[in-house]
Structures are given as C-alpha cells and as structure tokens.
Design an enzyme around this catalytic site. Structure first.
Site, PDB file in Angstrom:
ATOM      1  N   LYS A 177       5.133  29.884 -39.288  1.00 52.31           N
ATOM      2  CA  LYS A 177       4.243  31.011 -39.614  1.00 52.31           C
ATOM      3  C   LYS A 177       3.099  30.497 -40.472  1.00 52.31           C
ATOM      4  CE  LYS A 177       3.705  34.074 -42.817  1.00 52.31           C
ATOM      5  NZ  LYS A 177       2.251  34.272 -42.779  1.00 52.31           N
ATOM      6  N   GLY A 230       3.512  26.917 -50.864  1.00 53.69           N
ATOM      7  CA  GLY A 230       2.781  28.099 -51.325  1.00 53.69           C
ATOM      8  C   GLY A 230       3.074  28.379 -52.786  1.00 53.69           C
ATOM      9  N   GLY A 235       8.085  31.046 -53.226  1.00 53.60           N
ATOM     10  CA  GLY A 235       9.054  29.943 -53.153  1.00 53.60           C
ATOM     11  C   GLY A 235      10.407  30.366 -53.698  1.00 53.60           C
ATOM     12  N   GLU A 252       7.333  23.206 -51.599  1.00 51.78           N
ATOM     13  CA  GLU A 252       6.202  22.526 -52.234  1.00 51.78           C
ATOM     14  C   GLU A 252       5.367  23.618 -52.864  1.00 51.78           C
ATOM     15  OE1 GLU A 252       3.232  21.456 -53.421  1.00 51.78           O
ATOM     16  OE2 GLU A 252       2.357  20.754 -51.543  1.00 51.78           O
ATOM     17  N   CYS A 286      -2.983  22.315 -54.379  1.00 54.46           N
ATOM     18  CA  CYS A 286      -1.810  22.406 -55.253  1.00 54.46           C
ATOM     19  C   CYS A 286      -1.801  21.290 -56.288  1.00 54.46           C
ATOM     20  CB  CYS A 286      -0.530  22.393 -54.432  1.00 54.46           C
ATOM     21  SG  CYS A 286      -0.465  21.026 -53.285  1.00 54.46           S
ATOM     22  N   GLU A 385      -1.610  28.053 -62.816  1.00 51.15           N
ATOM     23  CA  GLU A 385      -2.453  27.583 -61.714  1.00 51.15           C
ATOM     24  C   GLU A 385      -3.530  28.641 -61.428  1.00 51.15           C
ATOM     25  OE1 GLU A 385      -0.428  27.317 -57.839  1.00 51.15           O
ATOM     26  OE2 GLU A 385      -1.335  25.333 -57.705  1.00 51.15           O
TER      27      GLU A 385
HETATM   28  P1  TAP Z   1       1.849  32.758 -50.959  1.00 46.63           P
HETATM   29  O1  TAP Z   1       1.949  34.225 -51.051  1.00 46.63           O
HETATM   30  O2  TAP Z   1       2.898  31.932 -51.552  1.00 46.63           O
HETATM   31  O3  TAP Z   1       1.711  32.447 -49.376  1.00 46.63           O
HETATM   32  C1  TAP Z   1       2.176  31.272 -48.739  1.00 46.63           C
HETATM   33  C2  TAP Z   1       2.832  31.658 -47.409  1.00 46.63           C
HETATM   34  O4  TAP Z   1       4.014  32.417 -47.656  1.00 46.63           O
HETATM   35  C3  TAP Z   1       1.948  32.526 -46.515  1.00 46.63           C
HETATM   36  O5  TAP Z   1       2.155  32.158 -45.166  1.00 46.63           O
HETATM   37  C4  TAP Z   1       2.483  33.895 -46.814  1.00 46.63           C
HETATM   38  O6  TAP Z   1       2.192  34.883 -45.857  1.00 46.63           O
HETATM   39  C5  TAP Z   1       3.973  33.616 -46.885  1.00 46.63           C
HETATM   40  N1  TAP Z   1       4.768  34.656 -47.517  1.00 46.63           N
HETATM   41  C6  TAP Z   1       4.384  35.594 -48.426  1.00 46.63           C
HETATM   42  N2  TAP Z   1       5.419  36.394 -48.735  1.00 46.63           N
HETATM   43  C7  TAP Z   1       6.484  35.977 -48.008  1.00 46.63           C
HETATM   44  C8  TAP Z   1       7.840  36.408 -47.888  1.00 46.63           C
HETATM   45  N3  TAP Z   1       8.318  37.437 -48.574  1.00 46.63           N
HETATM   46  N4  TAP Z   1       8.650  35.745 -47.049  1.00 46.63           N
HETATM   47  C9  TAP Z   1       8.199  34.688 -46.351  1.00 46.63           C
HETATM   48  N5  TAP Z   1       6.924  34.253 -46.399  1.00 46.63           N
HETATM   49  C10 TAP Z   1       6.075  34.874 -47.230  1.00 46.63           C
HETATM   50  O7  TAP Z   1       0.468  32.266 -51.498  1.00 46.63           O
HETATM   51  P2  TAP Z   1      -0.870  33.148 -51.567  1.00 46.63           P
HETATM   52  O8  TAP Z   1      -0.610  34.560 -51.926  1.00 46.63           O
HETATM   53  O9  TAP Z   1      -1.597  32.919 -50.333  1.00 46.63           O
HETATM   54  O10 TAP Z   1      -1.579  32.490 -52.808  1.00 46.63           O
HETATM   55  C11 TAP Z   1      -1.220  32.918 -54.103  1.00 46.63           C
HETATM   56  C12 TAP Z   1      -1.194  31.754 -55.047  1.00 46.63           C
HETATM   57  O11 TAP Z   1      -0.263  30.793 -54.593  1.00 46.63           O
HETATM   58  C13 TAP Z   1      -2.494  30.987 -55.149  1.00 46.63           C
HETATM   59  O12 TAP Z   1      -3.385  31.558 -56.026  1.00 46.63           O
HETATM   60  C14 TAP Z   1      -2.005  29.657 -55.611  1.00 46.63           C
HETATM   61  O13 TAP Z   1      -1.817  29.665 -56.989  1.00 46.63           O
HETATM   62  C15 TAP Z   1      -0.670  29.511 -54.926  1.00 46.63           C
HETATM   63  N6  TAP Z   1      -0.773  28.703 -53.698  1.00 46.63           N
HETATM   64  C16 TAP Z   1      -0.252  27.466 -53.754  1.00 46.63           C
HETATM   65  C17 TAP Z   1      -0.348  26.678 -52.644  1.00 46.63           C
HETATM   66  C18 TAP Z   1       0.231  25.310 -52.687  1.00 46.63           C
HETATM   67  S1  TAP Z   1      -0.311  24.206 -51.661  1.00 46.63           S
HETATM   68  N7  TAP Z   1       1.185  25.003 -53.502  1.00 46.63           N
HETATM   69  C19 TAP Z   1      -0.974  27.122 -51.490  1.00 46.63           C
HETATM   70  C20 TAP Z   1      -1.477  28.420 -51.461  1.00 46.63           C
HETATM   71  C21 TAP Z   1      -1.365  29.196 -52.594  1.00 46.63           C
HETATM   72  P3  TAP Z   1       0.790  35.676 -45.844  1.00 46.63           P
HETATM   73  O14 TAP Z   1       0.170  35.167 -44.646  1.00 46.63           O
HETATM   74  O15 TAP Z   1       1.089  37.113 -45.743  1.00 46.63           O
HETATM   75  O16 TAP Z   1       0.078  35.361 -47.089  1.00 46.63           O
END
Ligand code: TAP
Length: 496
Positions: A177, A230, A235, A252, A286, A385
């Site tokens: 996904k 993410g 996580g 990660e 990240c 972060e």
């Molecule tokens: P997340 O919410 O963690 O999204 C990462 C992935 O998880 C997306 O595909 C997301 O789907 C999915 N996801 C969300 N809720 C889920 C659930 N209940 N069950 C399974 N999968 C789920 O990150 P974000 O909201 O995009 O970003 C928020 C913060 O996360 C950022 O500001 C940053 O601090 C951090 N972040 C960290 C990384 C790395 S590389 N460590 C990358 C991105 C963000 P959706 O498509 O609906 O979002």
C-alpha cells in the site's frame, strides 16, 4: 497515469467504485483520481498473494529464476526513468533531478536484490556443528510468506523498491500500500512488473487510505509479515497488530538526527553537507540531520555562511530548471510544518531565516528553508521530527557535550560528525546511539549498507543483506544418522 488497483495480475476498480484525488503540490490542482481500496479489495489481494505463495510456487523457484524477474523490473524502471521521475515530481513535489536520482536508485535496488537472490542458490544451507556424532544438523533460510508493505510519501518509488525487491528476492509475495498522497509511481511499478511477466498474485498494489486499506492489511490473518516505513504513531499501531497475531514486523520510523561539526572542519564543506542534510527533499527525510551542533570556535562564522547560502536556494515547481526546493508534499504537511515553526517561536526560538510561505507564491505548498537558533533543549522543535526544511542549530563546547546533546533524544536513526581529526571523528561516531552514522558527510545512502534505527526510530534493518533477512525465516533440519536402531531417547529407559 494509472488509476486502478493491481491485484492478482489484473487491473481493477475498488469494490465499491471509490476513488481519491491526486493533487499536484506545486499547483494545488487535482490532476488525477485513483481507486481507493476497501477491506474487501485487500482481502482479494491477500488471498491472491497467499495462493501465489502457497500453491503457485513463487517461493519454490530458484534464486536465479526470481532474479530474472527482478532484473527485468530494474530494466523496465530504467527504460522509463525520465517519465517516472516526472510523475514523482507531479505527485510529491520534489525537484526533478532528485526524482531522477530516486528512480535510478529504485532500479539499482531491484538489481542488487537480484544479485542476493542468486547468492541464495550458492549457499542454500549452513551446516551446524553438533556435539553429538549421532546427529547432523543444518540451517536453511526460507521465505516468511505474504508480506504486507506500507510505505510513506517522501520517496514513493524508492520506498516501494526497498520493500518489494528484497521480499521478492527472498521468495515472499507482497501486498503493497503506497501513501495515499503519492500512489502514482507504485502503480507504474505494478505495470513494469506485469510487463516483466511476474506471475499473478506475486505483487499486488492496493492504493487507498491508511485507515481503510492499510488497516485491512495489518489486520489480515493471511499476512505473515508487516514491513512499514512512516510515523512512530502508525508504527506503534502496526507493531500492536503484529503482536496480536504474532506477525513478523520491521519498522523504519522517524528521527531527529544530530550533526556535530567540530571547529577543525572546513566551514564551506560543512555548510554544504548541513544543507544537503536538511533541505534535500524539502527536509521530508527520516534521516534528515535536523539538529546541528557546531563547536563554539566556528559557530558564528558557520552560521553566517549557512544563512547566506540558505537564502540563495531557488524555490519552485520541481519541473523547473535549477529549482532546489520544491513544495511540501501536501496541504496537511505544509500546515503541520508551519505549526511546528510557530510553536518553536512561542517556545523562545529565533527564526534566523525563512519560517514562512515565500511571498512570490500564492499557490503550492511552498515553504522557505528555515534555520532556527536559540531553540530550547526541552522544546518540541529541538526534540520532535518536523519533517520539513527546518533546521535547529546550536553551539557546543566539548566533545563530551556534543555526544551528550546528540544522544539526548528518544530517536536514534542517524547521526553525523565532521572533523579533520579522524581519531576524534571515529570516537564520536562510536559514541552516537544511532543506526546510521556519517563521518564528514550527511545522507549518502547505499543499497549495500544496513539502514534502520536505534530506540524509537524503528526495529530491524533494511537494505543490504539485512534487508533480505527481513523476509526470511530460519529452519533447523536435524537428522539422526547413527546406525544404532535404539535411538537416543528410548535406549536408556529400555536398558534400565
Ligand atoms: P503515516 O501516517 O505514518 O503514513 C505512512 C503510511 O502508513 C501511509 O501509507 C499511511 O496511509 C499508512 N497508514 C496510516 N494509518 C494506518 C493504519 N492505521 N494502518 C495501516 N497503515 C496506515 O505518516 P504521515 O501521516 O504521512 O506523516 C506524518 C509524519 O510521519 C510526518 O510528519 C513525519 O514526521 C513522519 N513520516 C516519517 C517517514 C519516515 S521515512 N520515517 C515518512 C513519512 C512520514 P495514508 O496513505 O492514508 O497516509
């Protein structure tokens, strides 16, 4: 641009016909609509992946046979590199040269894991020395099964490659996904895999929201392994779901990585690496080295050079020549980063430059590259972060203080040190509590080297051979080889 789910080798609409919008972050325009997978769609995808794993024989292929598919995918990506990079810019906002770099890396990742898949054939088993001559034993590696991979939006195709390539090399099948805000290139990956002749069900791509499609993957009993990149909060949910079903899990997560610059460092070089460490990909990285510590002797001069260079950064649409900083990925991320800057100000930090939407843009999720000084150590700006082009910088006096400040964090993904004194640099590197340490640089990432964090930055390692291990189980096979028909357990009792 593709718009359907890729399940069991077929393109299909979502079961309920639902779709979501794709927004170009540079213009805020809706440029496309994509199928929003339901739990029902995820169930079909997981069942296809199960069948491909349990019955159709993907894990039974030799590593060399699987490697052929991986190499064909790598070639397919390379053949369309510029076109896919353009899609990545439209979806994510990053400057085109950065996107091209990502796409080339994604192809390289498939090629690297093709090589590791071939090596599985060379070393199919590891003999185990036993203290009892009546037995022989060996350890063999086998694929875990169906992997549910959930990825973020900051490196859309590359993050897909980091999970799909090692999983397929290991012999797992995959339900992936992508992040809802950046799904375009994952669908192109599906098209390339399809053209490469990957058997149906081996790779399934379900676009949709985390709360519906993502949740359905992590809750599905047919998934054996969860691989996630993410936020820490998601996580943690993924780990809880894995704990409930005893699924294998690798995470990660984020970081607040330090970069310690000692006063024997070359200031210009340091400024270049500092900027690369925080402004690349709009700071949505990240491992971004978002906390910079500079030794007192050069702090003022380095800060002045940093501000001078930061103000020169060309902001704009990632498709424009010479742009170094594109828009943030989404309105939500833009709002969150602006809110973090406001909170930093309220906590007492000084905005040395940036801190707002550039005046020349009335559309697009643009943000000036921002440097914060006087950031209180207990503030969120220093500790949490931000995931945007926002750097916190402060002076330090001694090596001990630098290490202490660097390690004073709940995260431990990456850390960097810069010094001409190699012995000191190595000593500081050893003192960092982080999974990735850079000396005299920040961010260079190689598919061959392990990637992952200490503390709340995650569990497990991706990339290199460690990335393959993420998708393998270890099986012990022990054989009784003695000619004594009485065996080992019964005989003493019979004798008695
Ligand atoms: P997340 O919410 O963690 O999204 C990462 C992935 O998880 C997306 O595909 C997301 O789907 C999915 N996801 C969300 N809720 C889920 C659930 N209940 N069950 C399974 N999968 C789920 O990150 P974000 O909201 O995009 O970003 C928020 C913060 O996360 C950022 O500001 C940053 O601090 C951090 N972040 C960290 C990384 C790395 S590389 N460590 C990358 C991105 C963000 P959706 O498509 O609906 O979002």
């Amino acid at each position: 641009m593709r718009s359907e789910l890729y399940i069991d080798g077929k393109w299909m609409a979502a079961a309920n016909g639902g779709k979501f919008e794709v927004i170009n972050p540079a213009t805020e325009e809706v440029i496309h609509k994509i199928a929003a997978a339901t739990a029902e769609d995820v169930d079909v995808a997981v069942k296809a992946a199960r069948r491909a794993f349990d019955k159709d024989g993907w894990p039974k292929l030799s590593g060399a046979q699987r490697a052929k598919y991986l190499r064909a995918i790598a070639e397919g990506i390379r053949a369309r590199q510029a076109e896919i990079a353009r899609l990545e810019v439209l979806d994510n906002g990053k400057p085109f040269p950065e996107a091209e770099w990502d796409i080339a890396d994604a192809a390289g990742c498939f090629e690297f894991y093709a090589g590791l898949a071939e090596q599985i054939d060379d070393n199919p088993e590891e003999p185990i020395a036993l203290p009892d001559p009546r037995f022989t034993s060996k350890a063999v590696k086998e694929p875990i099964g169906v992997a549910g991979a959930i990825i973020p939006w900051n490196y859309p195709l590359l993050m897909a490659a980091w999970k799909v390539a090692p999983a397929l090399a290991a012999g797992c099948t995959v339900v992936l996904k992508p992040a809802e805000v950046t799904s375009l290139t994952a669908l192109e990956l599906a098209a390339i895999a399809d053209e490469a002749g990957l058997p149906p069900g081996v790779l399934n791509i379900v676009t949709g929201s985390g709360s519906v499609a993502g949740q359905a993957i992590i809750d599905h009993k047919g998934v054996d392994k969860l691989a996630f990149t993410g936020s820490g909060s998601v996580g943690s949910k993924i780990m809880a779901a894995a704990a409930r079903d005893i699924k294998r899990v690798s995470l990660e997560l984020g970081g607040k990585s330090p970069f310690a610059v000692f006063d024997d460092a070359d200031i210009d070089e340091a400024v270049e690496w500092i900027m690369f460490g925080i402004f690349w990909n709009q700071g949505q990285v990240c491992s971004a080295t978002s906390r910079v510590l500079v030794q007192e002797g050069i702090y003022d001069r380095l800060l002045a050079r940093l501000l001078e260079e930061t103000k020169k950064i060309k902001i704009g649409n990632g498709l424009e020549e010479g742009v170094l900083l594109g828009p943030l990925v989404s309105q939500r991320q833009h709002e969150q980063v602006l809110a973090a800057i406001e909170a930093a100000k309220a906590a007492g930090a000084t905005i040395a430059c940036g801190g707002k939407r550039p005046e020349s843009f009335d559309k697009g999720y643009y943000l000036e590259p921002t440097v914060l000084t006087d950031v209180p150590l207990e503030s969120d700006a220093w500790r949490e972060e931000i995931f945007g082009p926002v750097l916190c910088i402060r002076p330090f006096a001694t090596e001990e203080e630098a290490i202490e400040l660097a390690n004073d964090s709940r995260f431990g993904l990456a850390a960097a040190v810069m010094s001409k004194d190699d012995v000191r640099a190595e000593r500081v590197a050893a003192g960092f509590r982080a999974g990735i340490v850079w000396i005299n640089c920040s961010q260079p990432t190689f598919t061959e080297a392990p990637w992952g964090g200490y503390k709340e930055s995650g569990i497990g390692r991706e990339l290199g051979r460690w990335g393959l291990e993420n998708y393998l189980e270890t099986k012990q096979i022990t054989k009784y080889v003695s000619e004594d028909p009485w065996g080992w357990y019964i005989k003493p009792a019979v004798r008695a």
